[in-house]
Design a protein around this motif. Sequence first.
Motif, PDB file in Angstrom:
ATOM      1  N   HIS A 164     -13.066 -16.591  -7.370  1.00 52.80           N
ATOM      2  CA  HIS A 164     -13.239 -17.235  -8.683  1.00 52.80           C
ATOM      3  C   HIS A 164     -14.109 -18.493  -8.571  1.00 52.80           C
ATOM      4  O   HIS A 164     -15.048 -18.687  -9.354  1.00 52.80           O
ATOM      5  N   ILE A 165     -13.800 -19.324  -7.580  1.00 45.83           N
ATOM      6  CA  ILE A 165     -14.539 -20.588  -7.446  1.00 45.83           C
ATOM      7  C   ILE A 165     -15.985 -20.339  -7.050  1.00 45.83           C
ATOM      8  O   ILE A 165     -16.910 -20.942  -7.608  1.00 45.83           O
ATOM      9  N   LEU A 166     -16.214 -19.436  -6.108  1.00 44.20           N
ATOM     10  CA  LEU A 166     -17.582 -19.172  -5.672  1.00 44.20           C
ATOM     11  C   LEU A 166     -18.417 -18.551  -6.789  1.00 44.20           C
ATOM     12  O   LEU A 166     -19.596 -18.879  -6.956  1.00 44.20           O
ATOM     13  N   LEU A 167     -17.805 -17.674  -7.572  1.00 41.48           N
ATOM     14  CA  LEU A 167     -18.531 -17.089  -8.705  1.00 41.48           C
ATOM     15  C   LEU A 167     -18.810 -18.139  -9.782  1.00 41.48           C
ATOM     16  O   LEU A 167     -19.846 -18.095 -10.452  1.00 41.48           O
ATOM     17  N   THR A 168     -17.871 -19.068  -9.937  1.00 44.43           N
ATOM     18  CA  THR A 168     -18.088 -20.157 -10.898  1.00 44.43           C
ATOM     19  C   THR A 168     -19.250 -21.037 -10.452  1.00 44.43           C
ATOM     20  O   THR A 168     -20.121 -21.403 -11.265  1.00 44.43           O
ATOM     21  N   ILE A 169     -19.276 -21.383  -9.180  1.00 43.35           N
ATOM     22  CA  ILE A 169     -20.379 -22.186  -8.645  1.00 43.35           C
ATOM     23  C   ILE A 169     -21.690 -21.409  -8.755  1.00 43.35           C
ATOM     24  O   ILE A 169     -22.745 -21.983  -9.072  1.00 43.35           O
ATOM     25  N   THR A 183     -11.096 -27.557  -3.971  1.00 39.78           N
ATOM     26  CA  THR A 183     -10.196 -26.417  -3.807  1.00 39.78           C
ATOM     27  C   THR A 183     -10.683 -25.486  -2.703  1.00 39.78           C
ATOM     28  O   THR A 183      -9.883 -24.977  -1.904  1.00 39.78           O
ATOM     29  N   LEU A 184     -11.992 -25.264  -2.647  1.00 43.80           N
ATOM     30  CA  LEU A 184     -12.546 -24.457  -1.557  1.00 43.80           C
ATOM     31  C   LEU A 184     -12.201 -25.063  -0.205  1.00 43.80           C
ATOM     32  O   LEU A 184     -11.835 -24.356   0.740  1.00 43.80           O
ATOM     33  N   LEU A 185     -12.314 -26.386  -0.121  1.00 42.07           N
ATOM     34  CA  LEU A 185     -11.990 -27.073   1.124  1.00 42.07           C
ATOM     35  C   LEU A 185     -10.523 -26.882   1.486  1.00 42.07           C
ATOM     36  O   LEU A 185     -10.189 -26.602   2.642  1.00 42.07           O
ATOM     37  N   GLY A 228     -21.037 -24.220   3.407  1.00 46.07           N
ATOM     38  CA  GLY A 228     -20.102 -25.313   3.625  1.00 46.07           C
ATOM     39  C   GLY A 228     -18.729 -24.811   4.043  1.00 46.07           C
ATOM     40  O   GLY A 228     -18.106 -25.348   4.963  1.00 46.07           O
ATOM     41  N   MET A 229     -18.275 -23.777   3.363  1.00 42.98           N
ATOM     42  CA  MET A 229     -16.975 -23.209   3.695  1.00 42.98           C
ATOM     43  C   MET A 229     -16.990 -22.622   5.107  1.00 42.98           C
ATOM     44  O   MET A 229     -16.036 -22.798   5.886  1.00 42.98           O
ATOM     45  N   THR A 230     -18.077 -21.934   5.461  1.00 44.02           N
ATOM     46  CA  THR A 230     -18.214 -21.361   6.798  1.00 44.02           C
ATOM     47  C   THR A 230     -18.222 -22.450   7.851  1.00 44.02           C
ATOM     48  O   THR A 230     -17.573 -22.319   8.905  1.00 44.02           O
ATOM     49  N   THR A 231     -18.939 -23.538   7.584  1.00 43.61           N
ATOM     50  CA  THR A 231     -19.016 -24.648   8.529  1.00 43.61           C
ATOM     51  C   THR A 231     -17.650 -25.270   8.775  1.00 43.61           C
ATOM     52  O   THR A 231     -17.273 -25.557   9.919  1.00 43.61           O
ATOM     53  N   VAL A 232     -16.896 -25.462   7.690  1.00 46.34           N
ATOM     54  CA  VAL A 232     -15.553 -26.031   7.839  1.00 46.34           C
ATOM     55  C   VAL A 232     -14.678 -25.118   8.682  1.00 46.34           C
ATOM     56  O   VAL A 232     -13.918 -25.581   9.542  1.00 46.34           O
TER      57      VAL A 232
END
Length: 577
Positions: A164-169, A183-185, A228-232
């Motif tokens: 949901h968040i990635l599609l929103t972004i 929230t992704l973090l 960013g999510m992958t890096t974290v």
Amino acid sequence: MWSTISKNFTNNKLLLSIACLIIFAYLLPYYILGENTHIRVHDNMDSNIVWYKLLAESGPIFSLSDTMLPNAINGLPRSALPSPFDAMVWIYYLFEPMTAYTIGQTIMRFTAFFGMYLLLNNHVFGRLKTDYRLISIGVSLCFALLPFWPSGMLSIAGLPLALHILLTIREKKWHSSWYHWMTLLCITFFSNFVLSFVFFLGLMGLLWIYDWFKLRKSNWSFFSAIAGMTTVYLVKNYMLIYSMFFDAGFTSHRDALDLGHNSFDRTMELALENFLYGHTHDLALQYKVIIPVIGLALLISGIRNAKAAKLLLSLFIFNIALSIWYALWYWEGMRVVKDHYMIANTFNFSRIHFLDPMIWYICFAIALGIICKNMGWKIGKIFAVVLIIYQCTIAFPLNEENKYSQFNTPTFQEFYAVNLFEEIENYIGKKQSSYRVVSIGIHPTIAQYNGFYTLDTYNNSFPLKYKEQFREIIAGELNKSPSLENYFDTWGGRLYMYVSEHGEDYLFTKERNGAIEDLQINVKALRNMGGEYIFSAVPIKNYEELGLEFEKSFKTETSAWEIWLYKVPGQSASKTD
């Protein structure tokens, strides 16, 4: 009156409140019963719970090198335990294990519900220019009640929210709110990268590439969210990544994995089984209701449902493909790839099937929407409500307390049996770090939970050299059982004191009669590795022939076990910290 009730029933807040109350009722046993709750043993009480507890109590939560923890196998690599950036590690650090487990379950259920609701409301039905709040909430409730693998946390339950968040972004680009990024973090700290999100983010990356080619321009906000999510995740799993691709300081037992020898016929059977029933770690309960509803929706969909039907069919075919890929990973033909590329042998690429539950419930919602539109709203909504209630009645009884109490699984308190093992510790009368133990008929994590230092264990990675040494102890029992020998040699994540008379059964409670008539273990090898005591859940009839000394049996009312304590005589210099 009925019109007023109907109006209130379709009210968004009322429906959400009812759904939340049902989820709370699902969680109620954890809050009421506490440690007297029945919960899952497999890949849960036999492993992950103790890993969290062990790490929380061990000291080196953070470590720049692969420190060896002495609590298991005379030096368990730190990389075999959860990341210091795993949120559950700190919940277990702050709370008692059962309290931490309850908090984890609560986070998982409500995240699953609201994540799926937001995904359906904003992207599935919103994209189809429809507004089916009743279906969105009902299907989200069904999803939240699934028997998720507890230790997976948001690895499966959090996928809809992440999508949901990635599609929103992707749609709003840099105009997305700050809380989407936060929230992704948060999701990264409550989920497992190698379990599911590596595949999920890979698919999101393909979607970004598709957009790039289609629109002829880059959506850098979407790319930044994925990267960013992958890096974290990579930073979070720094020790695991380093041990996998650089210098681990030891050769992992995973380098010697030899899994996947199914015939093609068995492979196709496995694909069908996964498609219909799912995997034990990602059960979606799709067989009775969801698949027939999807079939009905595709059958009755017409031109006016072309867009919805196309999306439904695409997702349905994708899930079929996931089941086939999962089965092919264990096909003997894949050994060619696994034998030539180490990463293919040590990393389980079939785990992309963890995306199945999310996809099934998106399909369920779309199918109900199609049926409602074709049957007429009044009849269609009644039909949808009946199906949603039926699916809930399938999922709700599978809450852990109800499910595992029927299987006579020990409760949390009975399983770890703290009082029983305190008696054993006091009887031995020495510092626990000064001697090593092994367990027979019970999981070794029980001894670990109670502070004992064990030669046996269950972990995702440990030195191959140690596995080979440990094999010498149980070689006699493996020789008597080809299935156990194959299980240990081709996988071997469970370094257990296998008994051919027991097979892969490690739950010999005090009510069971599983006395071992002829145990064939190498006592000298056990002694040389530092083993001084055997905790056996059953009596060993030939212990004198083996040269063991029977000390005493222990049993308490609150314990699931009766433990026969055997001493390994002639103990060489004790293993210490």
